[in-house]
Design a protein around this motif. Structure first.
Motif, PDB file in Angstrom:
ATOM      1  N   GLY A   1      37.878  37.946  25.577  1.00  0.00           N
ATOM      2  CA  GLY A   1      38.642  36.762  25.463  1.00  0.00           C
ATOM      3  C   GLY A   1      38.532  35.935  26.430  1.00  0.00           C
ATOM      4  O   GLY A   1      37.633  35.909  27.401  1.00  0.00           O
ATOM      5  N   ARG A   2      39.070  34.654  26.441  1.00  0.00           N
ATOM      6  CA  ARG A   2      38.929  33.540  27.275  1.00  0.00           C
ATOM      7  C   ARG A   2      39.223  33.883  28.747  1.00  0.00           C
ATOM      8  O   ARG A   2      38.388  33.399  29.604  1.00  0.00           O
ATOM      9  N   MET A   3      40.236  34.691  28.936  1.00  0.00           N
ATOM     10  CA  MET A   3      40.591  34.984  30.535  1.00  0.00           C
ATOM     11  C   MET A   3      39.266  35.883  31.002  1.00  0.00           C
ATOM     12  O   MET A   3      39.068  35.521  32.147  1.00  0.00           O
ATOM     13  N   HIS A   4      38.748  36.805  30.204  1.00  0.00           N
ATOM     14  CA  HIS A   4      37.726  37.520  30.642  1.00  0.00           C
ATOM     15  C   HIS A   4      36.506  36.679  31.134  1.00  0.00           C
ATOM     16  O   HIS A   4      35.924  36.951  32.133  1.00  0.00           O
ATOM     17  N   ASP A   5      36.295  35.739  30.306  1.00  0.00           N
ATOM     18  CA  ASP A   5      35.233  34.938  30.538  1.00  0.00           C
ATOM     19  C   ASP A   5      35.396  34.099  31.755  1.00  0.00           C
ATOM     20  O   ASP A   5      34.507  33.684  32.506  1.00  0.00           O
ATOM     21  N   VAL A   6      36.592  33.431  31.728  1.00  0.00           N
ATOM     22  CA  VAL A   6      36.660  32.495  33.098  1.00  0.00           C
ATOM     23  C   VAL A   6      36.849  33.134  34.445  1.00  0.00           C
ATOM     24  O   VAL A   6      36.345  32.585  35.178  1.00  0.00           O
ATOM     25  N   ILE A   7      37.312  34.295  34.247  1.00  0.00           N
ATOM     26  CA  ILE A   7      36.962  35.213  35.541  1.00  0.00           C
ATOM     27  C   ILE A   7      35.918  35.566  35.841  1.00  0.00           C
ATOM     28  O   ILE A   7      35.297  35.470  37.183  1.00  0.00           O
ATOM     29  N   GLY A   8      35.174  35.966  34.652  1.00  0.00           N
ATOM     30  CA  GLY A   8      33.570  36.279  34.953  1.00  0.00           C
ATOM     31  C   GLY A   8      33.027  34.920  35.729  1.00  0.00           C
ATOM     32  O   GLY A   8      31.896  35.125  36.482  1.00  0.00           O
ATOM     33  N   GLU A   9      33.181  33.734  35.404  1.00  0.00           N
ATOM     34  CA  GLU A   9      32.601  32.612  35.542  1.00  0.00           C
ATOM     35  C   GLU A   9      32.915  32.409  36.991  1.00  0.00           C
ATOM     36  O   GLU A   9      31.967  31.920  38.130  1.00  0.00           O
ATOM     37  N   ALA A  10      34.218  32.573  37.613  1.00  0.00           N
ATOM     38  CA  ALA A  10      34.712  32.481  38.899  1.00  0.00           C
ATOM     39  C   ALA A  10      33.942  33.466  39.796  1.00  0.00           C
ATOM     40  O   ALA A  10      33.544  33.150  40.832  1.00  0.00           O
ATOM     41  N   ILE A  11      33.784  34.712  39.342  1.00  0.00           N
ATOM     42  CA  ILE A  11      32.979  35.682  39.985  1.00  0.00           C
ATOM     43  C   ILE A  11      31.639  35.390  40.427  1.00  0.00           C
ATOM     44  O   ILE A  11      30.994  35.729  41.490  1.00  0.00           O
ATOM     45  N   ASP A  12      31.175  35.016  39.159  1.00  0.00           N
ATOM     46  CA  ASP A  12      29.714  34.542  39.312  1.00  0.00           C
ATOM     47  C   ASP A  12      29.436  33.315  40.536  1.00  0.00           C
ATOM     48  O   ASP A  12      28.335  33.290  41.062  1.00  0.00           O
ATOM     49  N   TYR A  13      30.302  32.311  40.497  1.00  0.00           N
ATOM     50  CA  TYR A  13      30.343  31.443  41.178  1.00  0.00           C
ATOM     51  C   TYR A  13      30.375  31.798  42.768  1.00  0.00           C
ATOM     52  O   TYR A  13      29.597  31.295  43.693  1.00  0.00           O
ATOM     53  N   ILE A  14      31.248  32.697  42.878  1.00  0.00           N
ATOM     54  CA  ILE A  14      31.319  33.345  44.386  1.00  0.00           C
ATOM     55  C   ILE A  14      30.177  33.861  44.768  1.00  0.00           C
ATOM     56  O   ILE A  14      29.681  33.940  45.883  1.00  0.00           O
ATOM     57  N   GLU A  15      29.568  34.666  43.886  1.00  0.00           N
ATOM     58  CA  GLU A  15      28.485  35.613  44.228  1.00  0.00           C
ATOM     59  C   GLU A  15      27.273  34.867  44.411  1.00  0.00           C
ATOM     60  O   GLU A  15      26.223  35.191  44.874  1.00  0.00           O
TER      61      GLU A  15
END
Length: 354
Positions: free
Chosen positions: A127-141
């Motif tokens: 879902g959308r929440m899963h995707d946006v959290i993944g984007e935030a994690i990728d941005y940090i890493e």
């Protein structure tokens, strides 16, 4: 001013675009639901049959049934879209509520935003929440940022779910990770505030659903009463009946179209974003307070008296021409207009208190 005009044009273009089944289907697909053209055709057939049935029950001529059917066809895409949007917005509210709670609990364990994000993402399989959290994690890493790493990463989630409480929680988490220190008491307070917020939104949802049920019930009751009046007039001898009179036919057609418009408006109010709506509640309370504090009863009463006078003169003219049904409707409108300032004040007063 130019931006507002362009925004209004874009919004109007999007609304008219819904009359194309393909655009309606794309919009519903963007909410994560499937909608087929076969289902749309079924909705069209049922609404057209209902409009024709109502027109026949009220004794409308065939050429006046056509505008009623057309009004149904015009409202149908918006009613369908609002139904799916309502389900989508409810899911959005549940997602952000779960995210804030899980994020606070996870951060309390390790006081690391990245670890808390990874732990919270496991709560959302897709879902959308899963995707946006993944984007935030990728941005940090990824480690590349312009000004502040965590602020820019968490802004991805904040832009997808615009609520002040989420921004406040993220701000607190960034402060704790930067400065260190105990965070248990602060997190407990944020969890309590989140719980109160979620309960208020849930109550607001129930109130809105109840309001829609009351509106639908009122429409059904008024239609039933109007139908009874029509049946009584239809049972009278032909020389006395007014059902076939052009004025009665026109007023009845307008009445049915207005009922469709009212239902469309009520349904649209329910389908708004629960997140944005709750955030705007404070602004609405301020407007209600300003309305109450600047209320001039004598001035408002004069305005109501003038509007009621127009409706009353309309009723007198209808009586002179022998249009009893139209005169009765005009008298009812006059009574409502005579007290409209009191009704508006009372609504604002109740909203300000509640």
């Amino acid at each position: 001013m130019k931006k507002r005009k362009n925004k209004s044009k874009r919004r109007s273009k999007e609304k008219f675009g819904l009359f194309r089944p393909g655009n309606l289907q794309k919009q519903i697909d963007s909410y994560g639901y499937n909608f087929s053209m076969g289902r749309y055709c079924v909705f069209l057939s049922v609404s057209a049959a209902g409009a024709i049935g109502c027109g026949m029950l009220f004794g409308l001529h065939w050429y006046l049934i056509i505008p009623v059917v057309f009004a149904c066809m015009m409202a149908l895409p918006f009613l369908i879209l609002d139904g799916y949007k309502q389900m989508y917005e409810h899911k959005q509210f549940l997602d952000i509520s779960d995210y804030m709670e899980q994020m606070l609990y996870s951060f309390r364990l390790n006081q690391k935003i990245l670890l808390a994000l990874k732990d919270t993402r496991t709560l959302f399989a897709e879902g959308r929440m899963h995707d946006v959290i993944g984007e935030a994690i990728d941005y940090i890493e990824c480690g590349s940022y312009r000004y502040e790493l965590y602020k820019e990463a968490l802004a991805i989630i904040e832009n997808a779910y615009p609520t002040k409480r989420l921004c406040a929680i993220h701000e607190y988490l960034r402060t704790v990770e930067s400065n260190g220190g105990a965070c248990e008491e602060g997190i407990d307070l944020l969890l309590q505030d989140k719980a109160v917020w979620a309960d208020n939104v849930a109550l607001l949802q129930e109130d809105k659903k109840a309001a829609r049920m009351r509106a639908v019930f009122s429409l059904l009751v008024t239609m039933l009463l109007a139908l009874i009046f029509h049946m009584v007039y239809r049972s009278m001898p032909e020389q006395y009946t007014i059902v076939g009179h052009p004025v009665t036919q026109g007023v009845t057609t307008l009445y049915l179209i207005l009922n469709i418009a009212i239902f469309r408006k009520v349904n649209h109010q329910i389908a708004g974003s629960w997140i944005v709506r709750e955030e705007e509640a404070g602004d609405k309370i301020c407007r209600y307070f300003a309305m109450i504090s600047s209320y001039d009863e004598k001035k408002e009463a004069r305005n109501s008296f003038g509007l009621a006078g127009i409706a009353l003169w309309t009723a007198i003219l209808c009586c002179l021409f022998g249009w009893a049904l139209a005169a009765a409707l005009a008298v009812i409108a006059a009574l409502l207009l005579l007290n409209q300032h009191k009704i508006g004040y009372r609504i604002a007063y109740d909203k300000q208190l509640g």
